[in-house]
Design a protein around this motif. Structure first.
Motif, short mmCIF file in Angstrom:
data_model
loop_
_atom_site.label_atom_id
_atom_site.label_comp_id
_atom_site.label_asym_id
_atom_site.label_seq_id
_atom_site.Cartn_x
_atom_site.Cartn_y
_atom_site.Cartn_z
N GLY A 232 41.41 33.02 50.29
CA GLY A 232 42.15 32.62 49.11
C GLY A 232 41.23 32.40 47.93
O GLY A 232 40.02 32.60 48.00
N GLU A 233 41.83 31.93 46.83
CA GLU A 233 41.08 31.81 45.57
C GLU A 233 39.94 30.80 45.69
O GLU A 233 38.84 31.05 45.20
N GLU A 234 40.18 29.65 46.34
CA GLU A 234 39.14 28.62 46.42
C GLU A 234 37.92 29.12 47.18
O GLU A 234 36.77 28.95 46.74
N SER A 236 37.14 32.30 47.77
CA SER A 236 36.53 33.42 47.03
C SER A 236 35.67 32.92 45.88
O SER A 236 34.60 33.47 45.61
N THR A 237 36.13 31.87 45.20
CA THR A 237 35.34 31.31 44.10
C THR A 237 34.02 30.74 44.61
O THR A 237 32.96 30.93 44.00
N THR A 250 36.59 38.00 35.30
CA THR A 250 37.48 38.76 36.16
C THR A 250 38.32 39.69 35.31
O THR A 250 38.92 39.28 34.32
N ASP A 302 47.98 36.45 41.56
CA ASP A 302 47.25 35.24 41.93
C ASP A 302 46.61 35.34 43.31
O ASP A 302 45.64 34.63 43.59
N PRO A 305 42.27 37.17 43.26
CA PRO A 305 41.60 36.51 42.13
C PRO A 305 40.39 37.26 41.58
O PRO A 305 39.88 36.89 40.53
N ASP A 306 39.91 38.29 42.28
CA ASP A 306 38.69 38.96 41.84
C ASP A 306 38.94 40.15 40.93
O ASP A 306 38.01 40.88 40.58
N ARG A 371 35.13 41.25 47.53
CA ARG A 371 36.12 40.82 46.56
C ARG A 371 37.53 41.03 47.11
O ARG A 371 37.75 41.82 48.01
#
Length: 596
Positions: A232-234, A236-237, A250, A302, A305-306, A371
């Protein structure tokens, strides 16, 4: 503190000594009362929980009184009165604030969160450690029945408090302690993505970048193998930060969502269900393939996210003059050129982009392997054009639109898009035409109102209905009734309203056909909407087996539909366009409108 439920059930007796109740029925009675402190619990409820999933004996009421008597002897009095009160058919356990360990946990947790909000992380760590120190094992260990749900909730709370402890430790710079806390969490419950993200951040903050990347890789494999999802986004960040890419912008290149998008619920659900991999959307010109792909992509953005990329592959030809048969060659983008553009968009400098197609494709797959991106490839001509552009694995999603049915991508989900059903088409037209069409008093003719007549004359093709709705907007004195009367004059009038949109899309589709197929389609336009192979053979003056390849080629071009029993179907506007010389496009010297 008298009652301890964060582990095996224990109480402190009148002498102050702890007593473990074990797995007996008295423990179940006490656990049930503790779940409802200071509230009356009926005897029938206590009996149901005590003889959980078994038939209660005839002596259950008497046995319950015995268990309550045993508990009263074990528990200290409260205000000089027995700790457990009784009334006909019910019991109540009296509890003061702080006498139950879970109450103290709630107080410590609230203090920790208030301290963290105020930036007092040392205080937060102390409070969280106090709270976590009250756990002695699985809550209500050994007690079955009503306590099961509460035990699960308290287990979830225990995990969240440990995550909060790790975050507070990180804020204090106590990285080693945070890593120890988070490693324990991910080992005990490896499906907790939040704990993995915190672990990657903690390892990266301590200078252990290689370990952070390995932790991310382990998390990604577990999530894919166990849940079939990507990071997920967290997470991946945190991974990008470990790579040193936290400041990379991005790319979000999706075009505007289609105005007045209507229906297609089943197709959207199919795309959402794909989550990763490839979805191939095919259908006739103007049926809304691009609109579906773009609308779905906006809804899924969403989850990727990449980056979200849109590439118009330009499979359609460009009509050069009023004769639909004369056109320039189809300006199909070379995949090597597309890859060069995409590689630049993800940050690869020109000097690092290889010369060959294969090497560019390999570099693109490598870049996307770390990604989660969403890629829309619009108006593709075939597998050779898209295959080098496809990411590997399931962490990214590719949506492809095409008018050509004669190719496929291994493992892809395929969606065949047809015209809208009449009710959905009417809803779309009303939205596109604005309030006039929605609120006019309809001129009912033959039981159909004007809007239903318009969408039926447009054959449910979204591009045609958008063009007709735009014509209504440009004629302030027209109404939907007068528009319907104009269109009833014949398909020529429908196509006349779509000069620069749907009709031009038909022209480009026809221009791509070999001359023999164009001639066959014109001849087939004289047949009814549905016809069989024998009828086609008669019109074309050839044997059925000689005609079949031509018909199937027209099916592959999405200008015919293949039905069962050697039958075929042509859309009314396509059939009319094929045989009407007056509906040829007007020369404009501009590229074909994008309504694929």
């Amino acid at each position: 503190m008298i009652f301890h439920v964060l582990g095996p059930l224990e109480v402190h007796g009148p002498d102050g000594e702890p007593h473990r109740l074990g797995h007996g029925k008295a423990a179940t009675v006490l656990a049930t009362l503790l779940l409802h402190p200071n509230a009356w619990v009926t005897s029938s409820r206590l009996i149901d929980e005590t003889w959980h999933q078994t038939a209660a004996p005839a002596s259950a009421e008497a046995n319950l009184k015995t268990y309550v008597w045993q508990l009263r002897r074990m528990l200290p009095a409260e205000g000089g009165e027995p700790r457990i009160e009784s009334a006909p058919g019910r019991y109540r356990l009296r509890l003061q604030p702080g006498e139950l360990d879970t109450h103290q946990v709630a107080e410590h947790a609230a203090s920790a969160r208030a301290a963290a909000d105020a930036g007092e992380f040392a205080t937060a760590v102390d409070a969280l450690e106090e709270a976590l120190g009250l756990w002695r094992g699985r809550p209500f260990e050994g007690v079955v029945g009503a306590a099961d749900h509460e035990a699960d909730r308290l287990g979830e709370l225990h995990h969240h408090l440990r995550e909060e402890l790790a975050e507070a430790q990180l804020a204090l710079g106590r990285i080693r302690e945070a890593v120890h806390t988070l490693r324990a969490l991910t080992e005990e419950d490896p499906l907790r993505e939040g704990a993995w993200a915190s672990l990657v951040r903690a390892l990266n903050a301590s200078g252990r970048r290689a370990e952070a990347l390995r932790a991310y890789g382990q998390a990604r494999r577990i999530l894919a193998d166990e849940l079939g999802v990507g990071p997920g986004e967290e997470l991946s960040t945190a991974y990008r930060a470990a790579l040193g890419e936290a400041t990379v912008n991005t790319r979000r290149e999706l075009p505007s969502d289609a105005a007045h998008f209507t229906a297609r619920a089943a197709e959207l659900a199919t795309i959402r269900g794909a989550s990763g991999g490839v979805v191939l959307v095919e259908g006739m010109p103007g049926v809304g393939k691009t609109a579906l792909a773009v609308h779905a992509a906006h809804g899924l953005a969403d989850a990727f996210p990449d980056g979200q990329f849109f590439v118009d592959l330009r499979a359609c030809a460009v009509v050069d003059d009023a004769n639909a048969g004369a056109s320039s060659a189809a300006r199909v983008l070379d995949p090597a050129d597309v890859l060069a553009r995409l590689l630049r968009r993800v940050g690869v400098d020109d000097a690092s982009i290889p010369d060959s197609l294969d090497e560019r494709a390999a570099l693109w797959r490598s870049e996307l392997s770390r990604r989660r991106v969403l890629l829309v490839l619009d108006d593709a001509v075939g597998i050779g054009q898209v295959e080098p552009l496809l990411p590997a694995g399931k962490s990214s999603l590719t949506l492809i639109t095409t008018r050509n049915r004669d190719w496929h991508v291994d493992g892809a989900v395929r969606i065949g898009l047809g015209p809208l059903a009449e009710q959905d088409a009417a809803a779309m037209f009303r939205a596109a035409a604005g309030v006039r069409a929605a609120h006019e008093a309809f001129d009912r003719r033959g039981g159909d109102d004007a809007v239903e007549a318009v969408v039926r004359l447009c054959g449910g093709v979204p591009a045609a209905m958008r063009d007709v709705a735009a014509r209504l907007h440009s004629r302030p004195m027209w109404t939907s009734q007068s528009l319907a009367r104009e269109l009833r004059a014949g398909p020529c009038w429908v196509l006349a309203c779509t000069r620069d949109g749907y009709r031009r899309a038909l022209a480009t589709a026809f221009a791509q056909l070999p001359p023999a197929q164009r001639s066959a389609l014109r001849a087939l336009g004289e047949l009814p909407g549905e016809f069989d192979l024998a009828a086609a053979a008669r019109v074309l003056g050839r044997a059925p087996e000689a005609v079949r390849p031509t018909l199937e080629a027209l099916v592959d071009a999405s200008l015919l539909d293949a039905l069962s029993g050697e039958r075929y179907r042509g859309h009314r506007l396509v059939r009319h366009y094929a045989r009407c010389q007056g509906c040829d496009p007007v020369s404009s010297g501009t590229p074909a409108a994008r309504v694929a």
